[in-house]
Scaffold this motif. Structure first.
Motif, PDB file in Angstrom:
ATOM      1  N   GLN A 134      35.225  45.334  77.371  1.00 58.29           N
ATOM      2  CA  GLN A 134      34.846  43.651  77.613  1.00 58.29           C
ATOM      3  C   GLN A 134      33.330  43.490  77.040  1.00 58.29           C
ATOM      4  O   GLN A 134      33.143  42.299  76.588  1.00 58.29           O
ATOM      5  CB  GLN A 134      34.991  43.423  79.102  1.00 58.29           C
ATOM      6  CG  GLN A 134      34.876  41.855  79.298  1.00 58.29           C
ATOM      7  CD  GLN A 134      36.299  41.159  78.531  1.00 58.29           C
ATOM      8  OE1 GLN A 134      37.154  41.423  78.596  1.00 58.29           O
ATOM      9  NE2 GLN A 134      35.798  39.961  77.807  1.00 58.29           N
ATOM     10  N   ALA A 135      32.444  44.370  77.210  1.00 62.78           N
ATOM     11  CA  ALA A 135      31.189  44.042  76.810  1.00 62.78           C
ATOM     12  C   ALA A 135      31.266  43.930  75.246  1.00 62.78           C
ATOM     13  O   ALA A 135      30.197  43.127  74.652  1.00 62.78           O
ATOM     14  CB  ALA A 135      30.115  45.086  77.314  1.00 62.78           C
ATOM     15  N   PHE A 177      30.755  40.525  70.451  1.00 62.06           N
ATOM     16  CA  PHE A 177      31.306  40.186  69.275  1.00 62.06           C
ATOM     17  C   PHE A 177      31.249  38.607  69.156  1.00 62.06           C
ATOM     18  O   PHE A 177      31.152  37.985  68.215  1.00 62.06           O
ATOM     19  CB  PHE A 177      32.552  40.555  68.920  1.00 62.06           C
ATOM     20  CG  PHE A 177      33.399  40.432  67.775  1.00 62.06           C
ATOM     21  CD1 PHE A 177      32.719  41.029  66.581  1.00 62.06           C
ATOM     22  CD2 PHE A 177      34.177  39.381  67.434  1.00 62.06           C
ATOM     23  CE1 PHE A 177      33.406  40.569  65.319  1.00 62.06           C
ATOM     24  CE2 PHE A 177      34.704  38.878  66.304  1.00 62.06           C
ATOM     25  CZ  PHE A 177      34.233  39.751  65.104  1.00 62.06           C
ATOM     26  N   ALA A 178      31.717  37.895  70.285  1.00 64.19           N
ATOM     27  CA  ALA A 178      31.918  36.505  70.218  1.00 64.19           C
ATOM     28  C   ALA A 178      30.573  35.732  69.945  1.00 64.19           C
ATOM     29  O   ALA A 178      30.434  34.409  69.768  1.00 64.19           O
ATOM     30  CB  ALA A 178      32.510  36.098  71.671  1.00 64.19           C
ATOM     31  N   THR A 179      29.356  36.675  70.031  1.00 60.54           N
ATOM     32  CA  THR A 179      28.230  35.729  69.803  1.00 60.54           C
ATOM     33  C   THR A 179      27.759  36.126  68.523  1.00 60.54           C
ATOM     34  O   THR A 179      26.529  35.400  68.152  1.00 60.54           O
ATOM     35  CB  THR A 179      27.086  36.376  70.784  1.00 60.54           C
ATOM     36  OG1 THR A 179      26.878  37.761  70.313  1.00 60.54           O
ATOM     37  CG2 THR A 179      27.440  36.480  72.253  1.00 60.54           C
ATOM     38  N   ALA A 217      20.091  41.851  62.876  1.00 55.39           N
ATOM     39  CA  ALA A 217      19.606  42.086  64.173  1.00 55.39           C
ATOM     40  C   ALA A 217      20.798  42.006  65.002  1.00 55.39           C
ATOM     41  O   ALA A 217      20.521  42.703  65.934  1.00 55.39           O
ATOM     42  CB  ALA A 217      18.658  40.701  64.334  1.00 55.39           C
ATOM     43  N   TRP A 218      21.591  41.123  64.931  1.00 56.22           N
ATOM     44  CA  TRP A 218      22.851  41.115  65.572  1.00 56.22           C
ATOM     45  C   TRP A 218      23.681  42.340  65.398  1.00 56.22           C
ATOM     46  O   TRP A 218      24.032  43.088  66.583  1.00 56.22           O
ATOM     47  CB  TRP A 218      23.809  39.837  65.320  1.00 56.22           C
ATOM     48  CG  TRP A 218      24.811  39.800  66.078  1.00 56.22           C
ATOM     49  CD1 TRP A 218      25.316  38.879  67.161  1.00 56.22           C
ATOM     50  CD2 TRP A 218      26.306  40.160  65.585  1.00 56.22           C
ATOM     51  NE1 TRP A 218      26.382  38.961  67.767  1.00 56.22           N
ATOM     52  CE2 TRP A 218      27.026  39.637  66.642  1.00 56.22           C
ATOM     53  CE3 TRP A 218      26.755  41.164  64.658  1.00 56.22           C
ATOM     54  CZ2 TRP A 218      28.355  40.260  66.864  1.00 56.22           C
ATOM     55  CZ3 TRP A 218      28.257  41.306  64.439  1.00 56.22           C
ATOM     56  CH2 TRP A 218      28.821  40.988  65.617  1.00 56.22           C
ATOM     57  N   LEU A 219      23.745  42.805  64.361  1.00 61.88           N
ATOM     58  CA  LEU A 219      24.669  44.121  64.230  1.00 61.88           C
ATOM     59  C   LEU A 219      23.620  45.242  64.941  1.00 61.88           C
ATOM     60  O   LEU A 219      24.358  46.001  65.679  1.00 61.88           O
ATOM     61  CB  LEU A 219      24.690  44.654  62.859  1.00 61.88           C
ATOM     62  CG  LEU A 219      25.149  45.897  62.431  1.00 61.88           C
ATOM     63  CD1 LEU A 219      26.656  45.992  62.906  1.00 61.88           C
ATOM     64  CD2 LEU A 219      25.158  46.000  60.856  1.00 61.88           C
ATOM     65  N   ASP A 220      22.506  45.267  64.750  1.00 57.07           N
ATOM     66  CA  ASP A 220      21.564  46.359  65.410  1.00 57.07           C
ATOM     67  C   ASP A 220      21.771  46.107  66.997  1.00 57.07           C
ATOM     68  O   ASP A 220      21.693  47.133  67.688  1.00 57.07           O
ATOM     69  CB  ASP A 220      20.098  46.420  65.106  1.00 57.07           C
ATOM     70  CG  ASP A 220      20.041  46.638  63.804  1.00 57.07           C
ATOM     71  OD1 ASP A 220      20.852  47.188  63.116  1.00 57.07           O
ATOM     72  OD2 ASP A 220      18.796  46.227  63.239  1.00 57.07           O
ATOM     73  N   GLY A 221      21.789  44.984  67.566  1.00 57.94           N
ATOM     74  CA  GLY A 221      22.036  44.838  68.990  1.00 57.94           C
ATOM     75  C   GLY A 221      23.500  45.447  69.454  1.00 57.94           C
ATOM     76  O   GLY A 221      23.383  45.921  70.402  1.00 57.94           O
ATOM     77  N   LEU A 222      24.475  45.112  68.544  1.00 60.24           N
ATOM     78  CA  LEU A 222      25.621  45.761  69.010  1.00 60.24           C
ATOM     79  C   LEU A 222      25.555  47.204  69.063  1.00 60.24           C
ATOM     80  O   LEU A 222      26.235  47.699  70.047  1.00 60.24           O
ATOM     81  CB  LEU A 222      26.907  45.249  67.921  1.00 60.24           C
ATOM     82  CG  LEU A 222      28.180  45.781  68.065  1.00 60.24           C
ATOM     83  CD1 LEU A 222      28.816  45.418  69.356  1.00 60.24           C
ATOM     84  CD2 LEU A 222      29.182  45.554  67.041  1.00 60.24           C
ATOM     85  N   MET A 223      25.101  47.824  67.797  1.00 54.87           N
ATOM     86  CA  MET A 223      25.110  49.202  67.876  1.00 54.87           C
ATOM     87  C   MET A 223      24.023  49.729  69.108  1.00 54.87           C
ATOM     88  O   MET A 223      24.652  51.058  69.615  1.00 54.87           O
ATOM     89  CB  MET A 223      24.560  49.686  66.611  1.00 54.87           C
ATOM     90  CG  MET A 223      25.339  49.169  65.319  1.00 54.87           C
ATOM     91  SD  MET A 223      27.290  49.814  65.761  1.00 54.87           S
ATOM     92  CE  MET A 223      27.302  51.584  65.685  1.00 54.87           C
ATOM     93  N   ARG A 224      23.151  49.229  69.253  1.00 51.43           N
ATOM     94  CA  ARG A 224      22.200  49.627  70.448  1.00 51.43           C
ATOM     95  C   ARG A 224      23.069  49.636  71.888  1.00 51.43           C
ATOM     96  O   ARG A 224      23.211  50.653  72.660  1.00 51.43           O
ATOM     97  CB  ARG A 224      20.984  48.868  70.613  1.00 51.43           C
ATOM     98  CG  ARG A 224      19.921  49.157  69.788  1.00 51.43           C
ATOM     99  CD  ARG A 224      18.560  48.497  70.370  1.00 51.43           C
ATOM    100  NE  ARG A 224      18.825  47.097  70.156  1.00 51.43           N
ATOM    101  CZ  ARG A 224      18.478  46.089  69.393  1.00 51.43           C
ATOM    102  NH1 ARG A 224      18.075  46.577  68.120  1.00 51.43           N
ATOM    103  NH2 ARG A 224      18.499  45.023  69.486  1.00 51.43           N
ATOM    104  N   MET A 225      23.842  48.566  71.843  1.00 47.93           N
ATOM    105  CA  MET A 225      24.658  48.488  73.114  1.00 47.93           C
ATOM    106  C   MET A 225      25.875  49.523  73.348  1.00 47.93           C
ATOM    107  O   MET A 225      26.042  50.252  74.268  1.00 47.93           O
ATOM    108  CB  MET A 225      25.503  47.107  73.101  1.00 47.93           C
ATOM    109  CG  MET A 225      26.072  46.950  74.423  1.00 47.93           C
ATOM    110  SD  MET A 225      27.106  45.289  74.390  1.00 47.93           S
ATOM    111  CE  MET A 225      28.630  45.684  73.141  1.00 47.93           C
ATOM    112  N   VAL A 226      26.356  49.760  72.100  1.00 48.54           N
ATOM    113  CA  VAL A 226      27.293  50.619  72.249  1.00 48.54           C
ATOM    114  C   VAL A 226      27.174  52.268  72.163  1.00 48.54           C
ATOM    115  O   VAL A 226      27.752  53.408  72.263  1.00 48.54           O
ATOM    116  CB  VAL A 226      28.423  50.580  70.938  1.00 48.54           C
ATOM    117  CG1 VAL A 226      29.071  48.994  71.213  1.00 48.54           C
ATOM    118  CG2 VAL A 226      27.926  50.761  69.708  1.00 48.54           C
TER     119      VAL A 226
END
Length: 503
Positions: A364-365, A370-372, A425-434
């Motif tokens: 869900q995270a 992704f919706a952002t 920056a958005w992509l990097d944020g996703l990869m940091r999260m996962v």
């Protein structure tokens, strides 16, 4: 009989004359003598493109316009001897060489500021059904490869993008809809024909040059030599059932959890291959799986019955046909993702392997993040493994990614430097999260120039053996680029003042 020059030879004579005229000009001072370029052009069956050529700007472009390099020369080779002539010139003039087939390197490594050996015009497919083999030239794209095998009942797994070529794809492994059934594409390779830096041509197979055979199946293009031909073991595949299912946002995390538990390393039949997509349609996020079942519609429906039982499931595609026909059909059915992508837009990609179970809250995270997305072109998707991919012995090739559930991939698209900064920056944020949920490895056919420890990411424990293969077949490090395999005594760091190479 009458002797007349072909139009191609007349055009070549014109180019040779132009080069020789430049050689006589006192103001022309290229890094390579014009006379040498004229001799190369005269010798080739193919053609040379220079910065002064009218088609230079088109010729230097990769499929992704994010990468802008300016080669001293680009050579469109038309046969093996053209490749050998290029290697001779490159050795003589100490040219930095990149090898290009389709120009789809996600890090731009198939072009550089030196010499590009382009193999896109060396293409062809020859089937040998009695021996269950098919011989394919490196510049053959999947539209031609699949088309040549269509309605023959024979099959080799390919990727979904029709303009990707065999030469680069197979050396990085090669994932497709039928890989769970038959393996990564490099698993079906029987032999490779390779031009080495010293100008010799060798065959690599399980019995001839076995270390090179091992290394070039997963070691990625542009590291050991120029791939000239691939021979594959064919498998029988008369028809597939193409399918696509979507769900509402409220059930997306449930679907991801179900897919990981029952449709990757365990549960689903090998015959079921698919991709799970997060994308945007009409500016709204969509949650859709699409794929193929190697068999009948009835058996395929039984295989995905648990997915159809999830509330809000909608079966959007149900169509039976040959693999090549269904591969084309799924390009834009039920719809294209990303939607309405502008021409000339740039792309940045990142990925990583999921090897352990994620909780519904973790899925869900990912869905919520992704919706952002700052624009409606972003994609995130799963390429599920399992089946034949995971059963193939990890030690038998340089493609090490066997004991995993899926490859998690994200693509972002941008047009301006400002958009690039925002989207990356958005992509990097996703990869940091996962990152805590990934195993630290990356699919080498999706190279990422921003990876700090690329050798471990792409090849892990296989890297020292790849270095030994490098020392055996390219001891002078002739083939090199920013993330190429280093010689054993050299630290695996990015070379200075280099921005490309590879296939």
């Amino acid at each position: 009989m009458a002797h007349r020059k072909s139009p191609a030879r007349l055009a070549k004579d014109t180019r040779v004359a132009q080069f020789r005229a430049m050689a006589a000009s006192p103001t022309a001072t290229p890094s390579i003598a014009w006379q040498a370029l004229a001799q190369l052009e005269a010798t080739l069956v193919g053609r040379v493109v220079l910065p002064s050529s009218p088609d230079y700007d088109d010729a230097r472009q990769e499929s992704n316009p994010a990468f802008q390099a300016f080669p001293q020369l680009i050579v469109y080779c038309a046969c093996e001897s053209d490749v050998l002539e290029c290697l001779t010139l490159a050795r003589r003039h100490s040219l930095w060489v990149a090898v290009r087939c389709g120009g789809h390197s996600t890090a731009g490594y198939s072009v550089n500021n030196g010499m590009v050996i382009d193999l896109s015009e060396i293409r062809g497919v020859v089937l040998d059904p009695p021996n269950q083999r098919v011989h394919v030239l490196p510049g053959t794209d999947f539209d031609h490869f699949n088309g040549a095998m269509n309605r023959t009942g024979w099959h080799v797994p390919t990727g979904a993008c029709g303009s990707v070529c065999v030469g680069g794809f197979v050396q990085g492994g090669g994932y497709g809809y039928t890989s769970r059934a038959f393996g990564i594409q490099s698993d079906l390779v029987l032999s490779l024909r390779v031009a080495l830096a010293d100008g010799t041509t060798v065959t690599a197979s399980a019995t001839e040059n076995p270390r090179l055979f091992w290394a070039m199946r997963g070691g990625t293009g542009g590291n050991f030599g120029v791939l000239l031909q691939v021979t594959y073991r064919m498998v029988r595949l008369e028809q597939v059932w193409a399918w696509a299912v979507s769900w509402d946002a409220a059930h997306a995390a449930q679907v991801f959890t179900l897919l990981q538990a029952r449709f990757m390393q365990t549960g689903a039949p090998d015959a079921l291959g698919y991709m799970m997509n997060l994308g945007y349609q009409n500016q709204q996020p969509v949650y859709m799986a699409q794929g193929m079942f190697c068999g009948t519609q009835e058996a395929g429906m039984q295989a995905i019955a648990p997915l159809l039982a999830v509330p809000s499931a909608q079966l959007l595609v149900s169509k039976t046909g040959t693999y090549p026909d269904m591969n084309v059909w799924l390009e834009d059915h039920p719809y294209s993702l990303p939607e309405a992508l502008p021409d000339g837009i740039c792309e940045t990609k990142a990925c990583g392997y999921i090897a352990g179970p994620l909780t519904p809250a973790q899925w869900q995270a990912i869905i919520d993040y992704f919706a952002t997305s700052p624009n409606p072109w972003s994609l995130a998707y799963l390429e599920p493994y399992g089946g034949a991919i995971n059963r193939y012995p990890v030690e038998d090739s340089a493609f090490i990614h066997r004991h995993v559930d899926a490859n998690l991939v994200a693509d972002v698209f941008w047009r301006t430097p400002e958009e690039r900064t925002k989207m990356e920056a958005w992509l990097d944020g996703l990869m940091r999260m996962v990152a805590p949920w990934l195993n630290g490895h990356v699919y080498q056919n999706y190279p990422d120039s921003r990876l700090e420890h690329f050798a471990h990411a792409y090849w892990g424990p296989a890297y020292p053996t790849l270095q030994k293969a490098k020392a055996s077949y390219d001891p002078g490090n002739f083939f090199r680029f920013a993330q190429s395999i280093s010689l054993p005594a050299v630290d695996a760091k990015e070379p200075q003042s280099q921005s490309g190479g590879g296939a």
